[in-house]
Scaffold this motif. Structure first.
Motif, PDB file in Angstrom:
ATOM      1  N   ARG A  23       0.834  -1.206   0.000  1.00 26.35           N
ATOM      2  CA  ARG A  23       0.000   0.000   0.000  1.00 26.35           C
ATOM      3  C   ARG A  23       0.866   1.252   0.000  1.00 26.35           C
ATOM      4  NH1 ARG A  23      -4.611   2.475  -1.624  1.00 26.35           N
ATOM      5  NH2 ARG A  23      -5.384   3.968  -0.082  1.00 26.35           N
ATOM      6  N   LEU A  24       1.920   1.270   0.831  1.00 28.63           N
ATOM      7  CA  LEU A  24       2.824   2.418   0.868  1.00 28.63           C
ATOM      8  C   LEU A  24       3.515   2.590  -0.477  1.00 28.63           C
ATOM      9  CD1 LEU A  24       4.255   4.692   2.381  1.00 28.63           C
ATOM     10  CD2 LEU A  24       5.920   3.000   3.206  1.00 28.63           C
ATOM     11  N   ARG A  25       3.934   1.491  -1.085  1.00 31.93           N
ATOM     12  CA  ARG A  25       4.582   1.564  -2.400  1.00 31.93           C
ATOM     13  C   ARG A  25       3.639   2.181  -3.440  1.00 31.93           C
ATOM     14  NH1 ARG A  25       5.992  -3.344  -2.693  1.00 31.93           N
ATOM     15  NH2 ARG A  25       4.281  -4.180  -3.953  1.00 31.93           N
ATOM     16  N   ALA A  26       2.381   1.726  -3.448  1.00 28.45           N
ATOM     17  CA  ALA A  26       1.408   2.253  -4.407  1.00 28.45           C
ATOM     18  C   ALA A  26       1.151   3.736  -4.180  1.00 28.45           C
ATOM     19  CB  ALA A  26       0.110   1.465  -4.303  1.00 28.45           C
ATOM     20  N   ILE A  27       1.049   4.136  -2.918  1.00 23.40           N
ATOM     21  CA  ILE A  27       0.784   5.541  -2.597  1.00 23.40           C
ATOM     22  C   ILE A  27       1.931   6.425  -3.068  1.00 23.40           C
ATOM     23  CG2 ILE A  27       0.615   7.183  -0.685  1.00 23.40           C
ATOM     24  CD1 ILE A  27      -1.008   5.031   0.818  1.00 23.40           C
ATOM     25  N   LEU A  28       3.162   6.037  -2.760  1.00 24.20           N
ATOM     26  CA  LEU A  28       4.315   6.875  -3.105  1.00 24.20           C
ATOM     27  C   LEU A  28       4.520   6.957  -4.616  1.00 24.20           C
ATOM     28  CD1 LEU A  28       6.803   5.799  -0.306  1.00 24.20           C
ATOM     29  CD2 LEU A  28       5.609   7.982  -0.516  1.00 24.20           C
ATOM     30  N   GLN A  29       4.310   5.856  -5.317  1.00 20.19           N
ATOM     31  CA  GLN A  29       4.494   5.884  -6.763  1.00 20.19           C
ATOM     32  C   GLN A  29       3.399   6.682  -7.454  1.00 20.19           C
ATOM     33  OE1 GLN A  29       5.022   1.669  -7.677  1.00 20.19           O
ATOM     34  NE2 GLN A  29       7.246   1.894  -7.578  1.00 20.19           N
ATOM     35  N   SER A  30       2.179   6.586  -6.943  1.00 12.16           N
ATOM     36  CA  SER A  30       1.098   7.398  -7.493  1.00 12.16           C
ATOM     37  C   SER A  30       1.310   8.878  -7.180  1.00 12.16           C
ATOM     38  CB  SER A  30      -0.253   6.931  -6.938  1.00 12.16           C
ATOM     39  OG  SER A  30      -1.310   7.710  -7.467  1.00 12.16           O
ATOM     40  N   LEU A  31       1.727   9.176  -5.952  1.00 10.29           N
ATOM     41  CA  LEU A  31       2.008  10.561  -5.565  1.00 10.29           C
ATOM     42  C   LEU A  31       3.090  11.149  -6.471  1.00 10.29           C
ATOM     43  CD1 LEU A  31       1.838  13.001  -3.657  1.00 10.29           C
ATOM     44  CD2 LEU A  31       3.529  11.854  -2.202  1.00 10.29           C
ATOM     45  N   THR A  32       4.133  10.375  -6.718  1.00  8.88           N
ATOM     46  CA  THR A  32       5.215  10.837  -7.589  1.00  8.88           C
ATOM     47  C   THR A  32       4.684  11.187  -8.976  1.00  8.88           C
ATOM     48  OG1 THR A  32       6.856   9.513  -6.413  1.00  8.88           O
ATOM     49  CG2 THR A  32       7.402  10.185  -8.662  1.00  8.88           C
ATOM     50  N   ARG A  33       3.859  10.315  -9.540  1.00  8.80           N
ATOM     51  CA  ARG A  33       3.329  10.535 -10.886  1.00  8.80           C
ATOM     52  C   ARG A  33       2.492  11.812 -10.949  1.00  8.80           C
ATOM     53  NH1 ARG A  33      -1.488   8.582 -12.697  1.00  8.80           N
ATOM     54  NH2 ARG A  33      -1.523   6.980 -11.078  1.00  8.80           N
ATOM     55  N   HIS A  34       1.557  11.969  -9.994  1.00  9.32           N
ATOM     56  CA  HIS A  34       0.672  13.134 -10.026  1.00  9.32           C
ATOM     57  C   HIS A  34       1.420  14.423  -9.708  1.00  9.32           C
ATOM     58  CE1 HIS A  34      -3.132  11.086 -10.701  1.00  9.32           C
ATOM     59  NE2 HIS A  34      -2.748  10.145  -9.851  1.00  9.32           N
ATOM     60  N   LEU A  35       2.338  14.366  -8.755  1.00  9.57           N
ATOM     61  CA  LEU A  35       3.083  15.567  -8.391  1.00  9.57           C
ATOM     62  C   LEU A  35       3.990  16.016  -9.532  1.00  9.57           C
ATOM     63  CD1 LEU A  35       3.759  17.652  -6.248  1.00  9.57           C
ATOM     64  CD2 LEU A  35       5.442  16.066  -5.288  1.00  9.57           C
ATOM     65  N   HIS A  36       4.640  15.067 -10.181  1.00 13.61           N
ATOM     66  CA  HIS A  36       5.495  15.420 -11.315  1.00 13.61           C
ATOM     67  C   HIS A  36       4.671  15.973 -12.479  1.00 13.61           C
ATOM     68  CE1 HIS A  36       9.413  13.066 -10.282  1.00 13.61           C
ATOM     69  NE2 HIS A  36       8.861  13.603  -9.205  1.00 13.61           N
ATOM     70  N   ASP A  37       3.490  15.384 -12.716  1.00 17.40           N
ATOM     71  CA  ASP A  37       2.624  15.915 -13.771  1.00 17.40           C
ATOM     72  C   ASP A  37       2.206  17.350 -13.466  1.00 17.40           C
ATOM     73  OD1 ASP A  37       2.747  13.616 -15.284  1.00 17.40           O
ATOM     74  OD2 ASP A  37       0.830  12.810 -14.577  1.00 17.40           O
ATOM     75  N   PHE A  38       1.909  17.615 -12.196  1.00 18.35           N
ATOM     76  CA  PHE A  38       1.538  18.971 -11.782  1.00 18.35           C
ATOM     77  C   PHE A  38       2.687  19.944 -12.051  1.00 18.35           C
ATOM     78  CE2 PHE A  38       1.995  22.111  -8.325  1.00 18.35           C
ATOM     79  CZ  PHE A  38       0.874  22.898  -8.568  1.00 18.35           C
ATOM     80  N   VAL A  39       3.903  19.559 -11.675  1.00 16.33           N
ATOM     81  CA  VAL A  39       5.056  20.439 -11.861  1.00 16.33           C
ATOM     82  C   VAL A  39       5.313  20.680 -13.344  1.00 16.33           C
ATOM     83  CG1 VAL A  39       7.556  20.653 -11.531  1.00 16.33           C
ATOM     84  CG2 VAL A  39       6.113  19.836  -9.653  1.00 16.33           C
ATOM     85  N   ARG A  40       5.186  19.625 -14.150  1.00 15.33           N
ATOM     86  CA  ARG A  40       5.391  19.797 -15.589  1.00 15.33           C
ATOM     87  C   ARG A  40       4.333  20.719 -16.202  1.00 15.33           C
ATOM     88  NH1 ARG A  40       7.850  14.403 -15.618  1.00 15.33           N
ATOM     89  NH2 ARG A  40       5.781  13.509 -15.244  1.00 15.33           N
ATOM     90  N   GLU A  41       3.098  20.632 -15.683  1.00 14.98           N
ATOM     91  CA  GLU A  41       2.026  21.476 -16.215  1.00 14.98           C
ATOM     92  C   GLU A  41       2.219  22.935 -15.822  1.00 14.98           C
ATOM     93  OE1 GLU A  41      -2.787  22.193 -15.610  1.00 14.98           O
ATOM     94  OE2 GLU A  41      -1.899  20.295 -14.969  1.00 14.98           O
ATOM     95  N   ILE A  42       2.518  23.188 -14.546  1.00 11.01           N
ATOM     96  CA  ILE A  42       2.619  24.555 -14.032  1.00 11.01           C
ATOM     97  C   ILE A  42       3.957  25.201 -14.364  1.00 11.01           C
ATOM     98  CG2 ILE A  42       2.560  25.964 -11.909  1.00 11.01           C
ATOM     99  CD1 ILE A  42      -0.146  24.830 -12.827  1.00 11.01           C
ATOM    100  N   GLU A  43       5.027  24.383 -14.414  1.00 13.12           N
ATOM    101  CA  GLU A  43       6.389  24.866 -14.630  1.00 13.12           C
ATOM    102  C   GLU A  43       6.733  26.008 -13.672  1.00 13.12           C
ATOM    103  OE1 GLU A  43       6.668  25.813 -18.816  1.00 13.12           O
ATOM    104  OE2 GLU A  43       7.220  23.729 -19.284  1.00 13.12           O
ATOM    105  N   PRO A  44       6.728  25.721 -12.373  1.00 10.93           N
ATOM    106  CA  PRO A  44       7.018  26.787 -11.409  1.00 10.93           C
ATOM    107  C   PRO A  44       8.445  27.302 -11.545  1.00 10.93           C
ATOM    108  CG  PRO A  44       7.081  24.642 -10.329  1.00 10.93           C
ATOM    109  CD  PRO A  44       6.568  24.408 -11.722  1.00 10.93           C
ATOM    110  N   THR A  45       8.610  28.602 -11.304  1.00 10.09           N
ATOM    111  CA  THR A  45       9.953  29.169 -11.231  1.00 10.09           C
ATOM    112  C   THR A  45      10.588  28.769  -9.908  1.00 10.09           C
ATOM    113  OG1 THR A  45       9.215  31.206 -10.163  1.00 10.09           O
ATOM    114  CG2 THR A  45       9.174  31.147 -12.596  1.00 10.09           C
TER     115      THR A  45
END
Length: 286
Positions: A23-45
């Protein structure tokens, strides 16, 4: 090696492959995917990302034994209600957010006691029955309640004005599953705005107000516990709760009554406010 925008997500996900708990593995890997997608979309400075880190740091520093700023942040982003809705009962009374003020234990009180220890001007009686979704009254069920005073403040917010435990009570239903208590008519109020969450609302032009309500946690053996609210029908902000917790099925009429017999039954002088809020708990799977 050679970390790129495209290789970032699979590289970090793979770093969690050996996590022993599935369960922890699934949570962290899913979090990584969504968080990285967010960063790629927003492209924060870099300054924007630093501001985000500073904001989360400030949220943590605002937390105390009697204030949970992270719960408040979760509330105003609608995450608390989303989690509650996903985990709520399939039947029975709908669940809502716990809120940031259930930070102290409610004192045990006898049925009919008042939770208003400061003498509010509009006396209110709240009564109801806790039942199973099958319709069976639940004797000995626990009903934990808490609310603000008539000025919209909880005891933990003004400890120099309200005694600890004011507006709170832990009740046990009678043999017919009934509960009742006296209080003060609840008021609408703003969530705390003197911290980073308040600054966020101000920056986005959102108001901080919640409609008038009483909080409940009801539980009984072999039944699902439910955290919910009784919202005062017609209260200001009923259509724009800052934490998105209002549900139509939880709107309750808090009506003034001059019924003297009802007053005798509950030990109050008419006129007073009366509200009936029945709670249904779903049986746990055997």
């Amino acid at each position: 090696m050679d970390f790129t925008v495209d290789s970032a997500t699979p590289a970090v996900q793979a770093s969690f492959d050996a996590t022993p708990a599935p369960r922890l593995r699934a949570i962290l890997q899913s979090l990584t995917r969504h968080l990285h997608d967010f960063v790629r979309e927003i492209e924060p400075t870099i300054p924007e990302w630093n501001n985000a880190i500073e904001f989360l740091t400030a949220v943590g520093k605002a937390c105390t034994d009697t204030r949970q700023e992270f719960i408040l942040l979760s509330d105003v982003l609608g995450v608390s209600m989303l989690v509650e809705t996903i985990n709520g009962q399939d039947a029975g009374t709908e669940s809502t957010v716990l809120g940031p003020f259930h930070m102290t234990k409610s004192p045990a009180r006898a049925l009919g006691d008042s939770i208003d220890e400061v003498g509010g001007s509009r006396v209110c009686v709240v009564s109801g029955t806790v039942r199973s979704t099958s319709g069976r009254p639940l004797a000995g069920a626990t009903v934990d309640v808490w609310q603000c005073d008539e000025n919209g403040l909880y005891d933990v917010q003004v400890p120099d004005v309200q005694p600890a435990g004011n507006g709170r009570g832990l009740f046990t239903t009678d043999e017919l599953g009934r509960y009742w208590f006296r209080t003060v008519a609840p008021s609408h109020y703003p969530i705390p705005t003197d911290g980073p969450v308040g600054a966020l609302l101000n920056a986005t032009g959102r108001h901080p107000y919640r409609p008038a309500h009483v909080h409940f946690i009801a539980s009984a053996p072999a039944h699902e516990e439910v955290t919910t609210h009784a919202f005062v029908a017609g209260s200001p902000y009923i259509d724009s709760d800052a934490v998105f917790a209002v549900k139509k099925g939880l709107l309750v009429d808090f009506c003034e009554t001059t019924d003297s017999e009802l007053g005798v039954r509950y030990g109050v002088e008419p006129p007073f406010i009366h509200a009936t809020f029945d709670i249904e708990l779903e049986e746990t799977a055997s």
